[in-house]
Enzyme design. Structure first.
Site, PDB file in Angstrom:
ATOM      1  N   GLU A 226      -0.368  37.953  28.485  1.00 39.61           N
ATOM      2  CA  GLU A 226      -1.389  37.953  27.725  1.00 39.61           C
ATOM      3  C   GLU A 226      -2.506  39.090  28.208  1.00 39.61           C
ATOM      4  OE1 GLU A 226      -2.936  34.060  26.269  1.00 39.61           O
ATOM      5  OE2 GLU A 226      -5.076  34.947  25.883  1.00 39.61           O
ATOM      6  N   ARG A 304     -10.001  25.126  27.814  1.00 35.97           N
ATOM      7  CA  ARG A 304      -9.043  24.217  27.076  1.00 35.97           C
ATOM      8  C   ARG A 304      -8.549  22.962  27.562  1.00 35.97           C
ATOM      9  NH1 ARG A 304      -5.732  24.888  22.262  1.00 35.97           N
ATOM     10  NH2 ARG A 304      -6.523  26.912  21.912  1.00 35.97           N
ATOM     11  N   ARG A 336       1.689  28.974  28.389  1.00 29.71           N
ATOM     12  CA  ARG A 336       1.822  27.862  27.331  1.00 29.71           C
ATOM     13  C   ARG A 336       1.182  26.615  27.532  1.00 29.71           C
ATOM     14  NH1 ARG A 336       8.328  27.543  25.279  1.00 29.71           N
ATOM     15  NH2 ARG A 336       7.920  27.310  23.167  1.00 29.71           N
ATOM     16  N   ALA A 502      -2.149  31.414  21.825  1.00 31.64           N
ATOM     17  CA  ALA A 502      -2.550  30.360  21.266  1.00 31.64           C
ATOM     18  C   ALA A 502      -1.986  29.848  20.195  1.00 31.64           C
ATOM     19  CB  ALA A 502      -4.163  30.699  20.839  1.00 31.64           C
ATOM     20  N   GLU A 706       3.254  26.380  21.363  1.00 33.25           N
ATOM     21  CA  GLU A 706       2.971  25.587  22.614  1.00 33.25           C
ATOM     22  C   GLU A 706       2.836  24.119  22.665  1.00 33.25           C
ATOM     23  OE1 GLU A 706      -0.926  28.025  22.480  1.00 33.25           O
ATOM     24  OE2 GLU A 706      -0.811  28.094  24.739  1.00 33.25           O
TER      25      GLU A 706
HETATM   26  N1  MTE Z   1       8.951  31.399  23.017  1.00 34.99           N
HETATM   27  C1  MTE Z   1       9.741  32.324  23.266  1.00 34.99           C
HETATM   28  N2  MTE Z   1      10.982  32.562  23.142  1.00 34.99           N
HETATM   29  N3  MTE Z   1       9.220  33.150  24.328  1.00 34.99           N
HETATM   30  C2  MTE Z   1       7.802  33.328  24.627  1.00 34.99           C
HETATM   31  O1  MTE Z   1       7.373  34.041  25.370  1.00 34.99           O
HETATM   32  N4  MTE Z   1       5.791  32.109  24.264  1.00 34.99           N
HETATM   33  C3  MTE Z   1       5.129  30.717  23.965  1.00 34.99           C
HETATM   34  C4  MTE Z   1       5.656  30.215  22.634  1.00 34.99           C
HETATM   35  N5  MTE Z   1       7.067  30.132  22.411  1.00 34.99           N
HETATM   36  C5  MTE Z   1       7.001  32.167  24.071  1.00 34.99           C
HETATM   37  C6  MTE Z   1       7.714  31.172  23.111  1.00 34.99           C
HETATM   38  C7  MTE Z   1       3.626  30.854  23.759  1.00 34.99           C
HETATM   39  S1  MTE Z   1       2.557  30.663  25.472  1.00 34.99           S
HETATM   40  C8  MTE Z   1       2.827  30.943  22.495  1.00 34.99           C
HETATM   41  S2  MTE Z   1       1.245  31.096  22.856  1.00 34.99           S
HETATM   42  C9  MTE Z   1       3.353  31.118  21.406  1.00 34.99           C
HETATM   43  O2  MTE Z   1       5.063  31.316  21.417  1.00 34.99           O
HETATM   44  C10 MTE Z   1       3.034  32.580  20.833  1.00 34.99           C
HETATM   45  O3  MTE Z   1       3.673  32.968  19.682  1.00 34.99           O
HETATM   46  P1  MTE Z   1       3.187  32.107  18.377  1.00 34.99           P
HETATM   47  O4  MTE Z   1       1.654  32.394  18.121  1.00 34.99           O
HETATM   48  O5  MTE Z   1       4.112  32.912  17.394  1.00 34.99           O
HETATM   49  O6  MTE Z   1       3.584  30.786  18.072  1.00 34.99           O
HETATM   50  N1  LUZ Z   2      -5.456  32.368  24.782  1.00 33.82           N
HETATM   51  C1  LUZ Z   2      -6.875  32.773  24.706  1.00 33.82           C
HETATM   52  C2  LUZ Z   2      -5.030  31.232  24.536  1.00 33.82           C
HETATM   53  O1  LUZ Z   2      -7.555  33.612  24.733  1.00 33.82           O
HETATM   54  N2  LUZ Z   2      -7.595  31.541  24.091  1.00 33.82           N
HETATM   55  C3  LUZ Z   2      -7.037  30.331  23.777  1.00 33.82           C
HETATM   56  O2  LUZ Z   2      -7.630  29.470  23.218  1.00 33.82           O
HETATM   57  C4  LUZ Z   2      -5.590  30.230  24.010  1.00 33.82           C
HETATM   58  N3  LUZ Z   2      -5.230  28.979  23.624  1.00 33.82           N
HETATM   59  C5  LUZ Z   2      -3.960  28.767  24.006  1.00 33.82           C
HETATM   60  C6  LUZ Z   2      -3.168  29.673  24.727  1.00 33.82           C
HETATM   61  N4  LUZ Z   2      -3.630  31.204  24.696  1.00 33.82           N
HETATM   62 MO1  MOS Z   3       0.436  31.347  24.921  1.00 27.81          MO
HETATM   63  S1  MOS Z   3      -0.182  30.567  26.733  1.00 27.81           S
HETATM   64  O1  MOS Z   3      -0.934  31.315  24.217  1.00 27.81           O
HETATM   65  O2  MOS Z   3       0.429  33.074  25.539  1.00 27.81           O
END
Ligand code: MTE
Ligand code: LUZ
Ligand code: MOS
Length: 764
Positions: A226, A304, A336, A502, A706
């Protein structure tokens, strides 16, 4: 429907950063990083490296044309160390050479004269030194001081939670190529193309319109990309700017583990007050976040933790305080759950502690306090809750009491193997807690052959966001999914993106895509109206590649319609913008409505502990999970399974270990153990709860990325219950010292810790 990438993944044809064909003349970067965690950097000697075979240039902080700064939220993070080193693995110099091997060879020849300073690795020590990243943050609901006096039972304790290595399969990396007039194109393995663009601009001094960032997909991010993809992109950009040649840097696994931050370890104190009816009347928690050497994303992660410090429970009196503590570890970052899981571990510890002392099963307390619609979260938002529904429906399907009975029966007949069971309800807020981040854009082109190209700000990292967005476009135009192609996430096509994080990427970018498609569809209906002799465009719809009038298929097909529209000079492209409505948060008052909605679920986790060896197996995780209306059950079930396994890994076998000098000892896959096929739960059962509310995301879906990770916390407490069964610590626990929990709360529960807990006595 399967993830649209499945075929290219299994054939090995999907393109990741390392698969991008190299341009002639490409150089390879390698960092020389600090061998000590804290010290004054007196000098760096690069002469031997510069003479080394194939080396074109060695870069140190003084060479940067722009600012030596990549801190996104707080400018406290130099790209390259200048006068001080803050953590082991902090980049000091960059070698650029004709090949990767030569770059690595030369980097080993760099030396630095560093006057060592005392490293701090413990967040409580940093807090005592008042070395904080930001001033403490606080949530307050009701009046805990007054409430504790009125509570029949008050328990206090401490909980410690370790970090977690992201272990994305694809390591961090970037590839920067010079473009005309001093500009740059940067390919990056990042969740935040705009974050990379900003960092690159800062260190090169370029403006954002001179820098293009492009992302095909990631081999996993999990929060680790991120913000922390920025450094490697910035290094490649600086190299390309200074040499006018393309520069690539794809980190080796051990470099990645050593140089990048992880999930934040926390240490916390809790105090919980409970009445005779098992209602939690008051809760106080103090969190010490181990932020590492610079801010990175620690402040919002800290926030958070507060947002989720009461998990799925309604507690009328809450005081939660959080400190972001500066230590000499690599800057810890998003992972996550983003601080939420740590907050939840602490309240679950407090409940387990109270249950032990009161002689009741923890789940009686959990169930008695589930948040209901109309209840207030400690930050002022009023719940629209499905916590109770996921619990009761899960119970209806899986029969929680029967599962506990089975474990009890087993434990009576088995001396050295013991089973433990624990419940884990989860409530996770969906939206970036920083309201302005909740916006997204989508660019949709319909081509004259009827095919559709979609670009959004979302980054595909295995979570299936591209599949969901393709589904949106396909369904809006009534076409098969093959008619839609998702293209790279690119800052020239989509500007000012929020990171894919997020759990909100599909929510936000899916909605924007729906809006873009809707606008094009309205224009197409205007074209179709006279052709199919409709009175109203509202009578028209698209399905199976044809125009329908009042639900009946006409002879006008999609391709003809599109070509007609083009010949009539109707715009077949749209760039739409979506911003989540109705959300706000004010840190002045620490109140607001930060989340569009919450994701709910309840899991029951069962384990078997081998009480001679301290080893354990996860027998099952059965959950009732709130999907809203799932857009893709195959993708969503994959997210739940992956999240659960990742959460269990964090709580059990994954142990990030820094020694007192701040050196990462768990620095390779031989010393850092993650769940493999043999250690995943033997059964994962998912009962979908379909909810329907007005505030949900695209096509009434709910984010799923998440929340499931936090079911893994149940594994910790299930293991703990198995240990208590072995030690015959039965409630009410009269034996142990009066106010302490019988076993400390210290995650992860590695086999070694399990063994010690099995055989340690209360007096040591
Ligand atoms: N799933 C896979 N296969 N790979 C990833 O890197 N990241 C997780 C989750 N699932 C991830 C994953 C995290 S930290 C987040 S925030 C969400 O996917 C982001 O994607 P979304 O917003 O489309 O759910
Ligand atoms: N990233 C962020 C995040 O910048 N703000 C958020 O609130 C958040 N929450 C979940 C995962 N990544
Ligand atoms: Mo997920 S920790 O919001 O990339």
């Amino acid at each position: 429907m399967k993830n649209i990438d499945s075929k290219s993944h299994v054939r090995g044809e999907s393109v990741y950063l390392d698969d991008i064909p190299l341009v002639h003349g490409t150089l390879f970067a390698c960092a020389f990083d600090s061998p000590v965690a804290h010290g004054k950097l007196k000098s760096v000697d690069t002469t031997e490296a510069e003479k080394s075979e194939g080396v074109i240039r060695v870069i140190t902080a003084k060479d940067l044309i722009g600012e030596n700064q990549i801190g996104g939220i707080i400018p406290d993070e130099p790209l390259l160390a200048d006068d001080e080193v803050h953590f082991q693995g902090m980049p000091i110099a960059i070698v650029l050479a004709e090949s990767e091997v030569l770059a690595r060879k030369a980097a080993k020849k760099i030396t630095a004269d560093i006057e060592q300073l005392e490293p701090v690795t413990d967040p409580r020590i940093a807090a005592a030194n008042n070395d904080l990243i930001v001033p403490p943050k606080k949530f307050k609901l009701g009046d805990t001081d007054a409430a504790f006096i009125r509570c029949e039972h008050v328990f206090e304790g401490r909980a410690d939670i370790n970090g977690q290595e992201h272990l994305y399969i694809e390591t961090q990396g970037a590839y920067a190529t010079p473009t005309e007039n001093g500009g740059l194109r940067v390919y990056s393995s990042t969740q935040g193309p705009t974050a990379v663009q900003r960092a690159v601009c800062r260190v090169t001094g370029l403006a954002m319109h001179e820098v293009e960032v492009d992302v095909q997909r990631l081999g996993g991010g999990f929060g680790g990309k991120e913000d922390q993809a920025n450094a490697w992109a910035a290094i490649c950009a600086v190299g390309a700017q200074l040499t006018k040649r393309p520069v690539k840097y794809a980190l080796h696994r051990m470099e990645d583990m050593r140089m990048t931050g992880k999930r934040h370890p926390y240490s916390a104190d809790y105090k919980i007050g409970i009445g005779e009816d098992l209602k939690i009347f008051a809760y106080e928690a103090t969190f010490y976040q181990n932020a590492g050497a610079s801010a990175d994303l620690s402040p919002p992660v800290l926030e958070r933790t507060l947002f989720h410090c009461t998990n799925s429970y309604f507690i009328p009196n809450v005081t939660a305080t959080a400190y972001s503590c500066r230590t000499n570890l690599p800057p810890n970052t998003a992972f996550r759950g983003f601080g939420g899981p740590q907050g939840m571990f602490v309240i679950e510890s407090a409940i387990a502690h109270a249950a032990e002392k009161l002689g009741v099963p923890a789940w009686d307390i959990q169930q008695a306090n589930l948040i209901d619609s109309g209840d207030e979260f400690p930050y002022g938002q009023i719940a629209e809750s499905d916590a109770i529904t996921t619990w009761t429906q899960g119970d209806g399907m899986f029969d929680f009491a029967r599962l506990q009975e089975k474990a009890d029966e087993f434990n009576v007949s088995s001396k050295y193997f013991k089973k433990g069971v624990a419940m884990m309800p989860v409530c996770f807020g969906i939206s970036f807690t920083k309201t302005p981040m909740n916006q997204a854009r989508s660019l949709v082109h319909v081509y004259t052959d009827g095919s559709i190209a979609v670009s959004t700000g979302a980054v595909e990292m295995g979570q299936g966001v591209n599949t969901k967005i393709a589904q949106v476009a396909a369904s809006m135009f009534g076409l098969p999914i093959e008619a839609v192609r998702l293209h790279t996430t690119n800052t020239l096509r989509i500007a000012n993106t929020s990171p894919t994080a997020a759990s909100a990427a599909a929510d936000l970018n899916g909605k924007a895509t729906q809006m873009a498609c809707d606008a094009i569809r309205e224009r197409l209906f205007e074209v179709a109206k006279p052709l199919v002799e409709a009175e109203n465009t509202a009578d028209l719809s698209l399905d199976d590649g044809f125009v329908y009038r009042n639900g009946e298929r006409t002879s006008l097909d999609w391709k003809t319609l599109v070509m007609d529209a083009h010949l009539q000079r109707v715009n077949l492209s749209e760039h739409a913008h979506y911003a989540t409505p109705g959300i706000n948060f004010d840190w002045e008052t620490a109140r607001g409505h930060p989340f569009a909605y919450h994701g709910y679920g309840t899991a029951i986790v069962g384990v078997t502990v081998d009480c001679l060896r301290g080893r354990y197996e996860i027998d099952y995780v059965k959950c009732c999970h709130d999907f809203g209306s799932s857009m893709n059950t195959s993708v969503d079930h994959g997210q739940i399974e992956g999240g659960i396994v990742q959460g269990i890994g964090w709580m059990t076998i994954e142990e990030v270990f820094y020694d007192a000098d701040g050196k990462l000892r768990s620095n390779a896959l031989s010393t850092y153990k993650v769940p493999d096929i043999y250690s995943v739960p033997k059964e994962i059962a998912i009962l979908p709860l379909e909810t329907d509310r007005e505030n949900l995301a695209v096509f009434n879906s709910k984010a799923v990325g998440e929340p499931p990770l936090m079911y893994g916390i149940g594994a910790y407490f299930a293991i703990r219950n198995a240990i208590k069964a072995f030690k015959k610590i039965c409630p009410p626990d009269v034996g142990a010292a009066a106010d302490h929990a019988v076993l400390s709360f210290d995650a992860p529960f590695t086999a070694e810790k399990v063994l010690m807990n099995l055989y340690e006595t209360a007096d040591g």
